[in-house]
Design an enzyme around this catalytic site. Structure first.
Site, mmCIF file in Angstrom:
data_model
loop_
_atom_site.group_PDB
_atom_site.id
_atom_site.type_symbol
_atom_site.label_atom_id
_atom_site.label_comp_id
_atom_site.label_asym_id
_atom_site.label_seq_id
_atom_site.Cartn_x
_atom_site.Cartn_y
_atom_site.Cartn_z
ATOM 1 N N ASP A 155 0.842 -1.191 0.000
ATOM 2 C CA ASP A 155 0.000 0.000 0.000
ATOM 3 C C ASP A 155 0.887 1.254 0.000
ATOM 4 O O ASP A 155 2.065 1.193 0.359
ATOM 5 C CB ASP A 155 -0.901 -0.045 1.240
ATOM 6 N N ASP A 202 -0.333 5.224 0.778
ATOM 7 C CA ASP A 202 -0.617 6.206 1.827
ATOM 8 C C ASP A 202 -0.769 5.515 3.178
ATOM 9 O O ASP A 202 -1.605 4.625 3.339
ATOM 10 C CB ASP A 202 -1.900 6.978 1.502
ATOM 11 N N ASP A 222 -1.688 -0.807 5.954
ATOM 12 C CA ASP A 222 -1.865 -0.152 7.250
ATOM 13 C C ASP A 222 -3.298 -0.151 7.717
ATOM 14 O O ASP A 222 -3.606 0.425 8.764
ATOM 15 C CB ASP A 222 -1.365 1.299 7.174
#
Length: 225
Positions: free
Chosen positions: A17, A19, A173
């Site tokens: 991922d 961001d 995240d």
């Protein structure tokens, strides 16, 4: 597996991922969101509020900025216009990211950046952060018809790398990353410092929680055909 030992992952590719995992970009996103809101006479939002809106793509972020109100016509285009100006200005790479990516490349593993961010903004951000050269593939929010937590972006990356989903590790995240990986059949580990839409990750949600990308790299056992 001995519970006292850290897990290890036999993989042929790694999907990561953007961001909240590689880059902290919330200051830039908040600046663009507040510039957009100002055009419509709305009050600015706190950075932490915008942080909780990040994860499901730009259209979702814009919708959440207006709360229960309908999104005004042109607001999405206004956000994109402002974000083109702010993208990468205050963003920074999280600790351990460069070391982790270097270690994964040293293992000979192909890397894909799998993000819900629109493609127009991904290469400029990766370039600005010095990360572009690490990735063999970008799967962005408009590369395929659906975004995480749908599994399609992950399955697309696996297809491009010609690996089975169980051979591709997802690192993210948020629960969006976990749910996408579970639905795709990929193992998934998470970092604890990202956005996760304001919801804390639990160890039960994913296969491991690691403090940094560098720590994640130490769990990988490359499988080469």
């Amino acid at each position: 597996m001995n519970a006292a030992l850290p897990p290890s992952f036999r993989v042929r590719a790694v999907l990561i991922d953007l961001d909240g995992t590689l880059v902290d970009s919330v200051q830039d996103l908040a600046a663009a969101a507040n510039a957009m809101l100002a055009e419509y006479g709305r009050a600015a939002l706190a950075v932490d509020t915008v942080r909780s809106y990040v994860g499901r793509g730009i259209a979702n972020l814009v919708q959440r900025c207006f709360g229960s109100e309908p999104v005004p016509e042109g607001a999405l285009a206004a956000f994109r216009r402002h974000y083109r100006q702010t993208n990468g200005r205050q963003a920074h790479v999280y600790p351990g990211v460069i070391e982790g990516l270097q270690a994964m490349r040293a293992l000979g593993l192909p890397l894909a950046c799998v993000t819900n961010k629109a493609e127009a903004f991904v290469p400029p951000l990766l370039d600005a952060m010095g990360l572009a050269g690490f990735f063999d593939l970008l799967v962005c929010g408009d590369t395929v018809p659906r975004v995480k937590p749908d599994p399609l972006p992950l399955l697309h990356a696996c297809e491009r790398f010609a690996v089975a989903p169980q051979e591709a590790l997802m690192i993210g995240d948020s629960l969006n990353d976990v749910r996408a990986a579970r639905a795709a059949g990929c193992p998934v580990i998470c970092v604890p410092y990202g956005y996760s839409e304001g919801r804390s990750l639990q160890a039960a949600d994913c296969d491991a929680i690691v403090p940094t990308l560098a720590a994640a790299a130490r769990l990988l056992v490359p499988v080469h055909s």
